[in-house]
Motif scaffolding. Structure first.
Motif, PDB file in Angstrom:
ATOM      1  N   ALA A   4       0.838  -1.206   0.000  1.00 34.02           N
ATOM      2  CA  ALA A   4       0.000   0.000   0.000  1.00 34.02           C
ATOM      3  C   ALA A   4       0.867   1.249   0.000  1.00 34.02           C
ATOM      4  CB  ALA A   4      -0.938  -0.014   1.211  1.00 34.02           C
ATOM      5  N   ASN A   5       1.921   1.249   0.805  1.00 36.11           N
ATOM      6  CA  ASN A   5       2.820   2.402   0.841  1.00 36.11           C
ATOM      7  C   ASN A   5       3.547   2.591  -0.483  1.00 36.11           C
ATOM      8  OD1 ASN A   5       2.188   3.152   3.472  1.00 36.11           O
ATOM      9  ND2 ASN A   5       3.716   1.776   4.333  1.00 36.11           N
ATOM     10  N   MET A   6       4.009   1.495  -1.076  1.00 34.85           N
ATOM     11  CA  MET A   6       4.704   1.593  -2.362  1.00 34.85           C
ATOM     12  C   MET A   6       3.752   1.966  -3.497  1.00 34.85           C
ATOM     13  SD  MET A   6       7.882   1.393  -1.874  1.00 34.85           S
ATOM     14  CE  MET A   6       8.455   1.244  -3.556  1.00 34.85           C
ATOM     15  N   LEU A   7       2.512   1.498  -3.432  1.00 34.81           N
ATOM     16  CA  LEU A   7       1.520   1.908  -4.426  1.00 34.81           C
ATOM     17  C   LEU A   7       1.330   3.413  -4.370  1.00 34.81           C
ATOM     18  CD1 LEU A   7      -0.726   1.550  -6.523  1.00 34.81           C
ATOM     19  CD2 LEU A   7      -2.274   0.995  -4.640  1.00 34.81           C
ATOM     20  N   HIS A   8       1.204   3.943  -3.165  1.00 38.33           N
ATOM     21  CA  HIS A   8       1.040   5.393  -3.033  1.00 38.33           C
ATOM     22  C   HIS A   8       2.266   6.123  -3.583  1.00 38.33           C
ATOM     23  CE1 HIS A   8      -0.131   9.266  -1.566  1.00 38.33           C
ATOM     24  NE2 HIS A   8       0.968   9.356  -0.849  1.00 38.33           N
ATOM     25  N   LYS A   9       3.456   5.654  -3.226  1.00 35.37           N
ATOM     26  CA  LYS A   9       4.694   6.323  -3.641  1.00 35.37           C
ATOM     27  C   LYS A   9       4.921   6.203  -5.146  1.00 35.37           C
ATOM     28  CE  LYS A   9       9.659   6.050  -2.615  1.00 35.37           C
ATOM     29  NZ  LYS A   9      10.648   5.349  -1.778  1.00 35.37           N
ATOM     30  N   THR A  10       4.919   4.981  -5.676  1.00 31.63           N
ATOM     31  CA  THR A  10       5.238   4.783  -7.093  1.00 31.63           C
ATOM     32  C   THR A  10       4.056   5.135  -7.989  1.00 31.63           C
ATOM     33  OG1 THR A  10       4.667   2.426  -6.998  1.00 31.63           O
ATOM     34  CG2 THR A  10       6.977   3.012  -6.594  1.00 31.63           C
ATOM     35  N   GLY A  11       2.828   4.892  -7.505  1.00 30.34           N
ATOM     36  CA  GLY A  11       1.653   5.261  -8.289  1.00 30.34           C
ATOM     37  C   GLY A  11       1.542   6.761  -8.449  1.00 30.34           C
ATOM     38  N   SER A  12       1.821   7.503  -7.374  1.00 30.12           N
ATOM     39  CA  SER A  12       1.790   8.968  -7.466  1.00 30.12           C
ATOM     40  C   SER A  12       2.849   9.470  -8.433  1.00 30.12           C
ATOM     41  CB  SER A  12       1.984   9.592  -6.082  1.00 30.12           C
ATOM     42  OG  SER A  12       0.843   9.379  -5.276  1.00 30.12           O
ATOM     43  N   ARG A  13       4.017   8.837  -8.426  1.00 31.15           N
ATOM     44  CA  ARG A  13       5.055   9.227  -9.393  1.00 31.15           C
ATOM     45  C   ARG A  13       4.594   8.999 -10.827  1.00 31.15           C
ATOM     46  NH1 ARG A  13      10.057   6.330  -6.703  1.00 31.15           N
ATOM     47  NH2 ARG A  13      10.436   7.766  -4.998  1.00 31.15           N
ATOM     48  N   ALA A  14       3.850   7.921 -11.041  1.00 29.35           N
ATOM     49  CA  ALA A  14       3.398   7.591 -12.395  1.00 29.35           C
ATOM     50  C   ALA A  14       2.484   8.662 -12.977  1.00 29.35           C
ATOM     51  CB  ALA A  14       2.689   6.232 -12.396  1.00 29.35           C
ATOM     52  N   VAL A  15       1.722   9.348 -12.121  1.00 30.59           N
ATOM     53  CA  VAL A  15       0.746  10.339 -12.613  1.00 30.59           C
ATOM     54  C   VAL A  15       1.042  11.756 -12.135  1.00 30.59           C
ATOM     55  CG1 VAL A  15      -1.122   8.673 -13.001  1.00 30.59           C
ATOM     56  CG2 VAL A  15      -0.860   9.750 -10.741  1.00 30.59           C
ATOM     57  N   GLU A  16       2.229  11.980 -11.575  1.00 30.01           N
ATOM     58  CA  GLU A  16       2.526  13.300 -11.016  1.00 30.01           C
ATOM     59  C   GLU A  16       2.583  14.396 -12.071  1.00 30.01           C
ATOM     60  OE1 GLU A  16       6.200  13.183  -8.846  1.00 30.01           O
ATOM     61  OE2 GLU A  16       7.368  12.574 -10.593  1.00 30.01           O
ATOM     62  N   GLN A  17       2.978  14.074 -13.309  1.00 30.32           N
ATOM     63  CA  GLN A  17       3.019  15.100 -14.350  1.00 30.32           C
ATOM     64  C   GLN A  17       1.622  15.630 -14.689  1.00 30.32           C
ATOM     65  OE1 GLN A  17       5.230  13.316 -17.566  1.00 30.32           O
ATOM     66  NE2 GLN A  17       7.150  14.216 -16.833  1.00 30.32           N
ATOM     67  N   GLU A  18       0.607  14.847 -14.366  1.00 32.08           N
ATOM     68  CA  GLU A  18      -0.770  15.291 -14.585  1.00 32.08           C
ATOM     69  C   GLU A  18      -1.303  16.016 -13.360  1.00 32.08           C
ATOM     70  OE1 GLU A  18       0.380  12.202 -15.770  1.00 32.08           O
ATOM     71  OE2 GLU A  18       0.472  13.397 -17.605  1.00 32.08           O
TER      72      GLU A  18
END
Length: 186
Positions: free
Chosen positions: A27-41
């Motif tokens: 869950a923590n890694m999903l938040h960290k890496t998932g947020s990175r995946a869409v941070e440009q948006e």
């Protein structure tokens, strides 16, 4: 009488401890890496979840705050903060429900539809492909099956706790979510 299941029970609890700790880490890694995946948006994983919920066919007219909180399995208080930021950023509109003036309905803006469909979705799919690249379809199917079983058991336990507390936190937890369609993109 000697309990012959004690070693098996002890082993199961050790595995359970490891499993739940790994879920916590995931869950923590999903938040960290998932947020990175869409941070440009300009999105976070929480905003990704909100847009995903609102983009479903069943939610085309929007969702009231209570239903959205139950669907996402978050408290209304936590959802309010995310919704406030998304409204400020122009991703959603919060309107008074025409059928119930006490209720607020959350809808996606045209800008959010574009961000979600054209910009975020391709990155989310690439993220899923990268995370699941070593998984077969059967692996994904089995993982989903067991996660859903765990989720149903957690919902049952939550409902039991809420009923024994006399309502607890006012029903912000998802006791009905298992009956709702889960988003395909989450």
């Amino acid at each position: 009488m000697v309990n012959t299941n004690a070693p098996a029970s002890s082993a199961k609890m050790e595995l359970a401890n490891r499993l739940f700790f790994r879920l916590y880490q995931c869950a923590n890694m999903l938040h960290k890496t998932g947020s990175r995946a869409v941070e440009q948006e300009g999105l976070t994983t929480q905003q990704w979840a909100v847009l995903g919920a609102l983009s479903r066919d069943k939610a085309q007219g929007g969702m009231n705050m209570g239903d959205l909180a139950r669907y996402l399995m978050v408290s209304r208080q936590n959802l309010s903060g995310v919704i406030g930021r998304m409204e400020r950023d122009g991703h959603i509109r919060v309107l008074t429900d025409a059928r119930d003036r006490r209720s607020r309905v959350v809808t996606m803006t045209e800008s959010a539809h574009h961000v979600w469909q054209a910009l975020a979705q391709p990155k989310i799919r690439a993220y899923y492909e990268e995370i699941l690249k070593d998984f077969s379809i059967n692996d994904v199917t089995h993982t989903l099956h067991y996660l859903l079983k765990m989720l149903e058991n957690m919902q049952r336990l939550d409902a039991e706790w809420l009923s024994s507390d006399g309502g607890g936190d006012g029903g912000d937890h998802a006791d009905e979510t298992s009956r709702l369609e889960q988003p395909a993109h989450r």
